[in-house]
Design a protein around this motif. Sequence first.
Motif, PDB file in Angstrom:
ATOM      1  N   ASP A 126     -19.296 -10.060 -28.106  1.00 53.85           N
ATOM      2  CA  ASP A 126     -18.725  -9.860 -29.443  1.00 53.85           C
ATOM      3  C   ASP A 126     -19.485 -10.646 -30.509  1.00 53.85           C
ATOM      4  OD1 ASP A 126     -16.769  -8.114 -28.565  1.00 53.85           O
ATOM      5  OD2 ASP A 126     -15.311  -9.700 -28.211  1.00 53.85           O
ATOM      6  N   GLY A 127     -20.780 -10.750 -30.324  1.00 50.17           N
ATOM      7  CA  GLY A 127     -21.614 -11.395 -31.326  1.00 50.17           C
ATOM      8  C   GLY A 127     -21.568 -12.910 -31.340  1.00 50.17           C
ATOM      9  N   SER A 128     -20.928 -13.529 -30.350  1.00 49.81           N
ATOM     10  CA  SER A 128     -20.818 -14.985 -30.356  1.00 49.81           C
ATOM     11  C   SER A 128     -22.135 -15.631 -29.928  1.00 49.81           C
ATOM     12  CB  SER A 128     -19.707 -15.447 -29.409  1.00 49.81           C
ATOM     13  OG  SER A 128     -19.685 -16.859 -29.336  1.00 49.81           O
ATOM     14  N   PRO A 129     -22.620 -16.635 -30.680  1.00 46.72           N
ATOM     15  CA  PRO A 129     -23.834 -17.352 -30.276  1.00 46.72           C
ATOM     16  C   PRO A 129     -23.542 -18.515 -29.328  1.00 46.72           C
ATOM     17  CG  PRO A 129     -23.141 -18.117 -32.426  1.00 46.72           C
ATOM     18  CD  PRO A 129     -22.148 -17.046 -32.016  1.00 46.72           C
ATOM     19  N   VAL A 130     -22.242 -18.768 -29.054  1.00 48.60           N
ATOM     20  CA  VAL A 130     -21.877 -19.963 -28.286  1.00 48.60           C
ATOM     21  C   VAL A 130     -20.808 -19.649 -27.246  1.00 48.60           C
ATOM     22  CG1 VAL A 130     -22.389 -21.553 -30.186  1.00 48.60           C
ATOM     23  CG2 VAL A 130     -20.081 -20.602 -29.967  1.00 48.60           C
ATOM     24  N   ASN A 131     -20.713 -20.533 -26.267  1.00 51.40           N
ATOM     25  CA  ASN A 131     -19.551 -20.600 -25.398  1.00 51.40           C
ATOM     26  C   ASN A 131     -18.592 -21.601 -26.020  1.00 51.40           C
ATOM     27  OD1 ASN A 131     -20.428 -18.846 -23.319  1.00 51.40           O
ATOM     28  ND2 ASN A 131     -21.672 -20.464 -22.417  1.00 51.40           N
ATOM     29  N   GLN A 132     -17.341 -21.225 -26.147  1.00 59.38           N
ATOM     30  CA  GLN A 132     -16.413 -22.094 -26.881  1.00 59.38           C
ATOM     31  C   GLN A 132     -14.972 -21.858 -26.423  1.00 59.38           C
ATOM     32  OE1 GLN A 132     -15.644 -21.526 -31.287  1.00 59.38           O
ATOM     33  NE2 GLN A 132     -17.045 -23.271 -31.365  1.00 59.38           N
ATOM     34  N   TYR A 133     -14.264 -22.952 -26.275  1.00 62.63           N
ATOM     35  CA  TYR A 133     -12.817 -22.918 -26.057  1.00 62.63           C
ATOM     36  C   TYR A 133     -12.186 -23.385 -27.349  1.00 62.63           C
ATOM     37  CZ  TYR A 133      -8.245 -24.245 -24.071  1.00 62.63           C
ATOM     38  OH  TYR A 133      -6.892 -24.367 -23.820  1.00 62.63           O
ATOM     39  N   ALA A 134     -11.350 -22.550 -27.974  1.00 60.47           N
ATOM     40  CA  ALA A 134     -10.898 -22.848 -29.337  1.00 60.47           C
ATOM     41  C   ALA A 134      -9.454 -22.426 -29.566  1.00 60.47           C
ATOM     42  CB  ALA A 134     -11.817 -22.155 -30.343  1.00 60.47           C
ATOM     43  N   PRO A 135      -8.490 -23.039 -28.868  1.00 63.19           N
ATOM     44  CA  PRO A 135      -7.093 -22.607 -29.024  1.00 63.19           C
ATOM     45  C   PRO A 135      -6.581 -22.775 -30.446  1.00 63.19           C
ATOM     46  CG  PRO A 135      -7.224 -24.647 -27.763  1.00 63.19           C
ATOM     47  CD  PRO A 135      -8.625 -24.146 -27.917  1.00 63.19           C
ATOM     48  N   PHE A 136      -5.703 -21.841 -30.836  1.00 60.50           N
ATOM     49  CA  PHE A 136      -5.141 -21.821 -32.184  1.00 60.50           C
ATOM     50  C   PHE A 136      -3.628 -21.908 -32.071  1.00 60.50           C
ATOM     51  CE2 PHE A 136      -3.743 -20.168 -36.219  1.00 60.50           C
ATOM     52  CZ  PHE A 136      -4.734 -20.535 -37.111  1.00 60.50           C
ATOM     53  N   TYR A 137      -3.007 -22.740 -32.908  1.00 59.43           N
ATOM     54  CA  TYR A 137      -1.573 -23.007 -32.841  1.00 59.43           C
ATOM     55  C   TYR A 137      -0.887 -22.678 -34.166  1.00 59.43           C
ATOM     56  CZ  TYR A 137      -3.054 -26.304 -29.102  1.00 59.43           C
ATOM     57  OH  TYR A 137      -3.610 -26.891 -27.991  1.00 59.43           O
ATOM     58  N   LEU A 138       0.319 -22.144 -34.078  1.00 59.01           N
ATOM     59  CA  LEU A 138       1.243 -22.080 -35.202  1.00 59.01           C
ATOM     60  C   LEU A 138       2.476 -22.875 -34.801  1.00 59.01           C
ATOM     61  CD1 LEU A 138       1.073 -18.302 -36.239  1.00 59.01           C
ATOM     62  CD2 LEU A 138      -0.088 -20.231 -37.324  1.00 59.01           C
ATOM     63  N   TRP A 139       2.796 -23.898 -35.562  1.00 63.65           N
ATOM     64  CA  TRP A 139       3.921 -24.781 -35.243  1.00 63.65           C
ATOM     65  C   TRP A 139       5.121 -24.440 -36.108  1.00 63.65           C
ATOM     66  CZ3 TRP A 139       3.455 -27.647 -31.020  1.00 63.65           C
ATOM     67  CH2 TRP A 139       2.165 -27.967 -30.579  1.00 63.65           C
ATOM     68  N   THR A 140       6.309 -24.593 -35.536  1.00 62.54           N
ATOM     69  CA  THR A 140       7.528 -24.409 -36.316  1.00 62.54           C
ATOM     70  C   THR A 140       8.006 -25.727 -36.915  1.00 62.54           C
ATOM     71  OG1 THR A 140       8.937 -24.705 -34.360  1.00 62.54           O
ATOM     72  CG2 THR A 140       8.249 -22.462 -34.890  1.00 62.54           C
ATOM     73  N   SER A 141       7.416 -26.843 -36.465  1.00 63.83           N
ATOM     74  CA  SER A 141       7.808 -28.137 -37.018  1.00 63.83           C
ATOM     75  C   SER A 141       6.706 -29.157 -36.787  1.00 63.83           C
ATOM     76  CB  SER A 141       9.103 -28.648 -36.364  1.00 63.83           C
ATOM     77  OG  SER A 141       8.838 -29.089 -35.041  1.00 63.83           O
ATOM     78  N   PRO A 142       6.529 -30.121 -37.724  1.00 67.95           N
ATOM     79  CA  PRO A 142       5.572 -31.212 -37.493  1.00 67.95           C
ATOM     80  C   PRO A 142       5.923 -32.020 -36.245  1.00 67.95           C
ATOM     81  CG  PRO A 142       6.242 -31.149 -39.799  1.00 67.95           C
ATOM     82  CD  PRO A 142       7.151 -30.212 -39.061  1.00 67.95           C
ATOM     83  N   ARG A 143       7.204 -32.108 -35.933  1.00 62.25           N
ATOM     84  CA  ARG A 143       7.618 -32.863 -34.746  1.00 62.25           C
ATOM     85  C   ARG A 143       6.993 -32.275 -33.480  1.00 62.25           C
ATOM     86  NH1 ARG A 143      11.709 -36.393 -33.544  1.00 62.25           N
ATOM     87  NH2 ARG A 143      12.544 -36.180 -35.664  1.00 62.25           N
ATOM     88  N   GLY A 144       6.983 -30.941 -33.392  1.00 61.15           N
ATOM     89  CA  GLY A 144       6.384 -30.303 -32.232  1.00 61.15           C
ATOM     90  C   GLY A 144       4.889 -30.583 -32.140  1.00 61.15           C
ATOM     91  N   MET A 145       4.188 -30.478 -33.265  1.00 63.68           N
ATOM     92  CA  MET A 145       2.758 -30.753 -33.283  1.00 63.68           C
ATOM     93  C   MET A 145       2.473 -32.194 -32.877  1.00 63.68           C
ATOM     94  SD  MET A 145       0.049 -30.311 -36.433  1.00 63.68           S
ATOM     95  CE  MET A 145       0.800 -31.634 -37.403  1.00 63.68           C
ATOM     96  N   ASN A 146       3.257 -33.131 -33.408  1.00 62.95           N
ATOM     97  CA  ASN A 146       3.060 -34.528 -33.056  1.00 62.95           C
ATOM     98  C   ASN A 146       3.326 -34.782 -31.581  1.00 62.95           C
ATOM     99  OD1 ASN A 146       2.291 -35.474 -35.594  1.00 62.95           O
ATOM    100  ND2 ASN A 146       4.405 -35.740 -36.263  1.00 62.95           N
ATOM    101  N   ALA A 147       4.359 -34.131 -31.051  1.00 64.68           N
ATOM    102  CA  ALA A 147       4.683 -34.307 -29.630  1.00 64.68           C
ATOM    103  C   ALA A 147       3.528 -33.837 -28.755  1.00 64.68           C
ATOM    104  CB  ALA A 147       5.962 -33.549 -29.281  1.00 64.68           C
ATOM    105  N   PHE A 148       2.842 -32.783 -29.191  1.00 62.02           N
ATOM    106  CA  PHE A 148       1.696 -32.299 -28.421  1.00 62.02           C
ATOM    107  C   PHE A 148       0.496 -33.242 -28.554  1.00 62.02           C
ATOM    108  CE2 PHE A 148      -2.355 -30.028 -28.342  1.00 62.02           C
ATOM    109  CZ  PHE A 148      -2.355 -29.579 -27.043  1.00 62.02           C
ATOM    110  N   LEU A 149       0.159 -33.584 -29.789  1.00 62.84           N
ATOM    111  CA  LEU A 149      -1.041 -34.390 -30.014  1.00 62.84           C
ATOM    112  C   LEU A 149      -0.953 -35.767 -29.370  1.00 62.84           C
ATOM    113  CD1 LEU A 149      -1.889 -33.524 -33.727  1.00 62.84           C
ATOM    114  CD2 LEU A 149      -3.209 -32.889 -31.695  1.00 62.84           C
ATOM    115  N   TRP A 150       0.241 -36.341 -29.329  1.00 59.77           N
ATOM    116  CA  TRP A 150       0.375 -37.697 -28.786  1.00 59.77           C
ATOM    117  C   TRP A 150       0.946 -37.687 -27.372  1.00 59.77           C
ATOM    118  CZ3 TRP A 150      -2.663 -38.172 -32.295  1.00 59.77           C
ATOM    119  CH2 TRP A 150      -2.391 -37.892 -33.635  1.00 59.77           C
ATOM    120  N   GLY A 151       0.948 -36.497 -26.762  1.00 62.18           N
ATOM    121  CA  GLY A 151       1.496 -36.362 -25.416  1.00 62.18           C
ATOM    122  C   GLY A 151       0.414 -36.148 -24.373  1.00 62.18           C
TER     123      GLY A 151
END
Length: 203
Positions: free
Chosen positions: A46-71
């Motif tokens: 699909d035209g990609s010049p690289v190998n890449q792992y790039a997950p994308f997130y939509l959070w319903t709350s900052p609390r959830g994002m913080n729990a992931f990042l610091w977990g």
Amino acid sequence: MQYEITLPADYDMGVIRHRVATRGPALDAFPGLGLKAYVIRERGVDGSPVNQYAPFYLWTSPRGMNAFLWGDGFRGLSADFGRPAVRQWTGLAFERGPAFEQGPGFERGPGFGAAPRAASRSAERVPPGTDPAAAVERAADRLKELAATPGVHSTALAIDTHAWELVHFTLWADAAPDTAPDRYTVLHLSAPGAATLETGRHW
């Protein structure tokens, strides 16, 4: 939120596929998570010049994002690949597409229609001297139009007000259009809060 882990040109992407297959479902019921698309780009696909792992997130709350990042989840990823730069945007709009509720021929996702197979991302700067409110209005209008496109599962618009950059992220039931700047393969979708994500403009 998104981070990109760029891998060597000869990296075996089967390693990432196995990682997602074995670890991805751990977030299928993660509190505060709207959805996480486990996406990859493969060199020469699909035209990609690289190998890449790039997950994308939509959070319903900052609390959830913080729990992931610091977990344990992000800690484990950093231990395996090094700590990536994590980009965060302010959500502006979210829309569900025709494929959100229609799943014939596709793997069923966790309680919300078809699991998408592809994703696309594009970014655009809001030029200096441009009214940012007008630029955001136009981008939200385009998002609404895109959401009606056959094959769209869901689509989001967000902004980084430090760089004045708009980002559009779309999940597709089958394939992303060739015109998309960045195209991804979706390996798994954790979406415990997808059905409750607020649709329309977030202002």
